[in-house]
Design an enzyme around this catalytic site. Structure first.
Site, PDB file in Angstrom:
ATOM      1  N   TYR A 258       0.780  -1.015  -0.124  1.00  0.00           N
ATOM      2  CA  TYR A 258      -0.118  -0.213   0.257  1.00  0.00           C
ATOM      3  C   TYR A 258       1.061   1.249   0.496  1.00  0.00           C
ATOM      4  O   TYR A 258       0.092   1.812   0.096  1.00  0.00           O
ATOM      5  CB  TYR A 258      -1.129   0.045   1.753  1.00  0.00           C
ATOM      6  CG  TYR A 258      -2.111  -1.062   0.521  1.00  0.00           C
ATOM      7  CD1 TYR A 258      -1.817  -1.180   0.409  1.00  0.00           C
ATOM      8  CD2 TYR A 258      -2.505  -0.859   1.960  1.00  0.00           C
ATOM      9  CE1 TYR A 258      -3.786  -2.767   0.133  1.00  0.00           C
ATOM     10  CE2 TYR A 258      -4.185  -1.600   2.308  1.00  0.00           C
ATOM     11  CZ  TYR A 258      -4.462  -2.627   1.380  1.00  0.00           C
ATOM     12  OH  TYR A 258      -5.411  -3.669   1.482  1.00  0.00           O
TER      13      TYR A 258
HETATM   14  C1  LIG Z   1      -8.064  -2.582  -0.187  1.00  0.00           C
HETATM   15  S1  LIG Z   1      -9.120  -3.325   1.179  1.00  0.00           S
HETATM   16  C2  LIG Z   1      -8.538  -4.827   1.120  1.00  0.00           C
HETATM   17  C3  LIG Z   1      -9.972  -5.838   0.771  1.00  0.00           C
HETATM   18  C4  LIG Z   1     -11.138  -6.156   2.144  1.00  0.00           C
HETATM   19  N1  LIG Z   1      -9.197  -8.069   2.424  1.00  0.00           N
HETATM   20  C5  LIG Z   1     -11.766  -6.902   1.764  1.00  0.00           C
HETATM   21  O1  LIG Z   1     -12.314  -7.940   2.390  1.00  0.00           O
HETATM   22  O2  LIG Z   1     -12.806  -6.531   1.189  1.00  0.00           O
HETATM   23  C6  LIG Z   1      -8.358  -2.572   2.767  1.00  0.00           C
HETATM   24  C7  LIG Z   1      -8.560  -3.735   3.894  1.00  0.00           C
HETATM   25  O3  LIG Z   1      -7.606  -4.772   3.943  1.00  0.00           O
HETATM   26  C8  LIG Z   1      -7.247  -5.413   5.038  1.00  0.00           C
HETATM   27  N2  LIG Z   1      -5.823  -5.735   5.498  1.00  0.00           N
HETATM   28  C9  LIG Z   1      -5.103  -5.745   4.001  1.00  0.00           C
HETATM   29  N3  LIG Z   1      -4.472  -6.074   4.128  1.00  0.00           N
HETATM   30  C10 LIG Z   1      -4.089  -6.351   5.069  1.00  0.00           C
HETATM   31  C11 LIG Z   1      -3.240  -6.824   6.431  1.00  0.00           C
HETATM   32  N4  LIG Z   1      -1.922  -6.997   5.480  1.00  0.00           N
HETATM   33  N5  LIG Z   1      -3.529  -6.996   7.248  1.00  0.00           N
HETATM   34  C12 LIG Z   1      -4.555  -7.143   7.925  1.00  0.00           C
HETATM   35  N6  LIG Z   1      -5.856  -6.199   7.662  1.00  0.00           N
HETATM   36  C13 LIG Z   1      -4.905  -5.929   6.009  1.00  0.00           C
HETATM   37  C14 LIG Z   1      -7.700  -4.263   5.796  1.00  0.00           C
HETATM   38  O4  LIG Z   1      -9.248  -3.691   6.552  1.00  0.00           O
HETATM   39  C15 LIG Z   1      -7.950  -2.583   5.427  1.00  0.00           C
HETATM   40  O5  LIG Z   1      -8.718  -1.413   5.305  1.00  0.00           O
END
Ligand SMILES: C[S@@+](CC[C@H](N)C(=O)[O-])C[C@H]1O[C@@H](n2cnc3c(N)ncnc32)[C@H](O)[C@@H]1O
Length: 470
Positions: A258
């Site tokens: 990110y």
């Molecule tokens: C762009 S979204 C990605 C898709 C998301 N996981 C979903 O269920 O729709 C970003 C969110 O995913 C979660 N996330 C993404 N990468 C992560 C990681 N490495 N560890 C924990 N949570 C993560 C966080 O809640 C973040 O705010």
């Protein structure tokens, strides 16, 4: 804890920033966007910095009610052929993620989501709520300075929206649905699912692409998504393209960084997680790449040179207060040293603030000005670093022990990881200025540089003898 920094000379006010947590003096972030506040020249001086509280805003995505049928129907509603997709959304450890359907090569195109599928400002304008929200600014592009400022901002925005949009349009916005809680959730979702360049006026939610989770990728730091501009001919339209940032095996989750520059504090604030590499505790404690401290410096008020200093800062694109992101292993950024020299400029060095030097002073103070000035910079920073480290309720060792023993509450874990990172950066910064203080005698200062420029001193520091030509 809020804590202001004062140098022994009472000129440097270095406010402790943590994850850049700050609110304005009059708590007047109000309806102005944080971008406006932090970007404005001579913005109200930042007086108070609120303690880190990374857990107050969560952008965790609630995926409990996403079934695989939902995901299937999303894909078909987008009109994308399932077979053609090389990644498929599925449940993963962190909600939903994108899984490689086959082996993928670095640089390979993973997704191409055309603009017609995005949720943009235009989409909102053309929707049933379009009329009601006319003239509203988009959110999401402002880099919000702090969790509390973030929450305060969201609260103020909600109050404004309630009076300007919700209350006059109750038929569209059912008050039992459009609550502050729902607004905060939506705000967090928007923040955590929108990426540059689709921010500000171009703000857009891009379905499918926003399922990609974060993971560290060792690459050249280039983002893995890009905007492909359509020509407009034959219906060719803009699309967001996602590319594989490295190779992935079939069945593996595709992740993207990110932002290599984002520290854990920023990840926590914007996305609701911190990077906890899947490695043993000892290795994690060694890895410091997501440590970060955002330091806010401020030109002191009441100094007899305040106006001149503000002028110099402004001419060079800085405000009355500036935040500098400090990452591990890099020492203080150059601009930060220059700004510090300006802040503490005093005594015989103050001639550099004369109008005559206005255009060139920044260049002059980008290098050490005088021993006194450089010493004042070091003293201010050392006082500030010590005060900031003392201000934490735990020591570095205590945090390390807590993490080593394991922390069950994910929010507490996130807060401990972020604050440990801040303290490590502060300790390193302190070490840098201690070392700098010890080498003040070896530095070259403005006066010597001038003599050299005038040809009156040679490279070894000797006065050039007069040479008379016949
Ligand atoms: C762009 S979204 C990605 C898709 C998301 N996981 C979903 O269920 O729709 C970003 C969110 O995913 C979660 N996330 C993404 N990468 C992560 C990681 N490495 N560890 C924990 N949570 C993560 C966080 O809640 C973040 O705010």
């Amino acid at each position: 804890r809020p804590r202001g920094w004062r140098s022994s000379k009472d000129v440097a006010k270095i406010l402790r920033g943590g994850t850049s947590l700050r609110i304005s003096r009059n708590h007047e972030l109000g309806s102005r966007s944080p971008a406006e506040v932090s970007g404005s020249r001579r913005a109200p001086a930042v007086r108070q910095v609120i303690a880190r509280n990374v857990s107050t805003v969560s952008s965790d995505v609630d995926v409990s009610n996403h079934s695989s049928e939902d995901l299937e129907s999303l894909i078909s509603r987008l009109g994308i052929s399932r077979e053609a997709l090389v990644v498929k959304p599925d449940r993963v450890q962190h909600g939903i993620g994108l899984i490689a359907k086959r082996d993928l090569r670095k640089g390979e195109e993973l997704l191409n989501v055309p603009k017609k599928n995005w949720i943009t400002i235009e989409t909102v304008r053309n929707s049933p709520i379009g009329k009601a929200v006319e003239g509203q600014r988009p959110w999401g592009s402002q880099l919000l300075g702090s969790t509390l400022a973030f929450r305060e901002y969201v609260q103020n925005e909600f109050e404004r929206i309630r009076s300007e949009v919700l209350a006059p349009n109750m038929a569209i916005f059912d008050p039992s649905v459009f609550t502050f809680e729902a607004f905060s959730w939506a705000f967090g979702i928007l923040r955590s699912r929108t990426f540059a360049p689709l921010t500000g006026e171009d703000l857009a939610l891009v379905p499918l692409a926003d399922f990609v989770n974060h993971g560290t990728i060792e690459n050249d730091g280039k983002p893995s998504w890009e905007l492909r501009r359509g020509s407009g001919l034959f219906g060719s339209q803009d699309a967001l393209i996602l590319k594989a940032p490295r190779d992935f095996k079939a069945g593996q989750e595709v992740v993207m960084d990110y932002g290599a520059e984002k520290g854990n504090g920023q990840l926590a604030l914007e996305y609701g997680f911190v990077e906890l590499p899947e490695m043993d505790a000892a290795a994690f404690l060694q890895s410091r790449s997501r440590d970060n401290f955002s330091l806010t410096l401020e030109i002191p008020e009441g100094d007899r040179f305040t106006d001149d200093k503000l002028d110099v800062a402004e001419i060079n694109g800085f405000g009355a207060s500036v935040s500098f992101d400090i990452a591990p292993g890099q020492g203080p950024p150059e601009d930060m040293l220059t700004y510090l020299r300006l802040m503490v400029l005093d005594g015989p060095d103050a001639f550099l603030l004369e109008a005559l030097f206005r255009a060139s002073v920044w260049g002059h103070i980008s290098l050490p000005v005088s021993r006194e000035n450089e010493e004042a910079v070091c003293t201010a920073m050392l006082d500030g670093c010590r005060a900031a480290v003392d201000g934490y309720s735990t020591t570095i060792d205590e945090d390390v022990r807590m993490l080593g023993a394991g922390i069950d509450d994910p929010r507490l874990q996130m807060a401990v990881v972020a604050r440990l990172g801040e303290k490590r950066v502060l300790r390193e910064l302190q070490g840098w200025f201690e070392a700098h203080l010890a080498r003040l005698d070896q530095l070259e200062y403005y006066a010597e540089r001038r003599l050299r420029d005038l040809g009156l001193i040679d490279d070894k520091g000797y006065m050039t003898p007069w040479v008379f030509k016949e």
